[in-house]
Write an enzyme that holds these catalytic residues in place. Sequence first.
Site, PDB file in Angstrom:
ATOM      1  CG  ASN A  43     -57.417 100.885 -63.322  1.00  0.00           C
ATOM      2  OD1 ASN A  43     -58.101 100.540 -62.354  1.00  0.00           O
ATOM      3  ND2 ASN A  43     -57.550 102.059 -63.893  1.00  0.00           N
ATOM      4  CB  SER A 140     -50.239 111.066 -64.494  1.00  0.00           C
ATOM      5  OG  SER A 140     -51.093 110.897 -63.360  1.00  0.00           O
ATOM      6  CG  ASP A 256     -55.129 101.482 -67.179  1.00  0.00           C
ATOM      7  OD1 ASP A 256     -54.049 101.944 -67.599  1.00  0.00           O
ATOM      8  OD2 ASP A 256     -55.934 102.138 -66.495  1.00  0.00           O
TER       9      ASP A 256
END
Length: 320
Positions: A43, A140, A256
């Site tokens: 992103n 993550s 983001d």
Amino acid sequence: MTAILTVTMNPSIDVSASTEKVVPVRKLRCTNVRHDPGGGGVNVARMIKRLGGDCRALYPAGGAAGHRLRHLLDEEGILSIPIQAAAETRESFTVVDQANRDQYRFLLPGAPLSEAEWQACLDRVAALVEPPRYIVASGSLPPGVPDDFFARLARVAALIDARIMLDTSGPALAAALEAGVHLVKPNLREFRDLTGLPLDREGDWERAAEALVHAGKADIVALTLGDQGALLVSRDVHLRTRAIPVEVVSAVGAGDSFLAGLVWRLSVGDGLADAFRYAVATGTAALLTPGTELARKRDTDRLYRQLMPHRTPDRNRKRI
């Protein structure tokens, strides 16, 4: 040379749709369906491209979904560096309840990566013929990837003289900070988890950010605060801005987008104050778009013109 590289260890295909009303048992007919490449660093790369910058995106990809991820990024003009993975790339989906405008976000777990696969990502960064100035490590870690992966990436970044910009959480965040990063961008919940402190007041936020900087764990802490705005702290600069009031359509991708705006403006030579202001504008602009769509540049530029950063009271430090 492309100045920015993003690293996304848990990318996804993000599916978004809307339905008349979310209720149990019944079949829910959906409309406004869209598919976007997703995952933190992906992103960020997409947003930098929208803002007019250039970026490379490195990520593991597997199966049909991994092939589609690269195709979607190609369509947006993002230069991909896919690392072949055996397991299928994950999907996530977001559903908007049209009756009350609530948003439901479902994040599927990433498939495990083998040691050879995650090590290949580190090796690929180290072997880049044209090393970037900034490495954005965001998102993550999937199963199989060690908690200290971003710490290892930080050490690789140091070897190739790149600055690492980090946006993750939990044990991966703590381990990376022990290695040291140039910039870290937690939100308030992540910052509370990291410090183990309630951080109920504004002064607490600033002192906790200062502690990270003075401990040598990060040169810059950019703390996003949702509807309370954002805070940026370095050794020489303290900046605070309130949130820009807007009608929120979707919060997906706001963090983001904030990081993308900040890194991109730093990469083109802006000082911290202007880059921070642009980051807040970009993160706010992401709130105006539906589903998994990212911010629009025209909204970002309009909000940027509205926003002036508020400086904290002088503490015998240099201010900008």
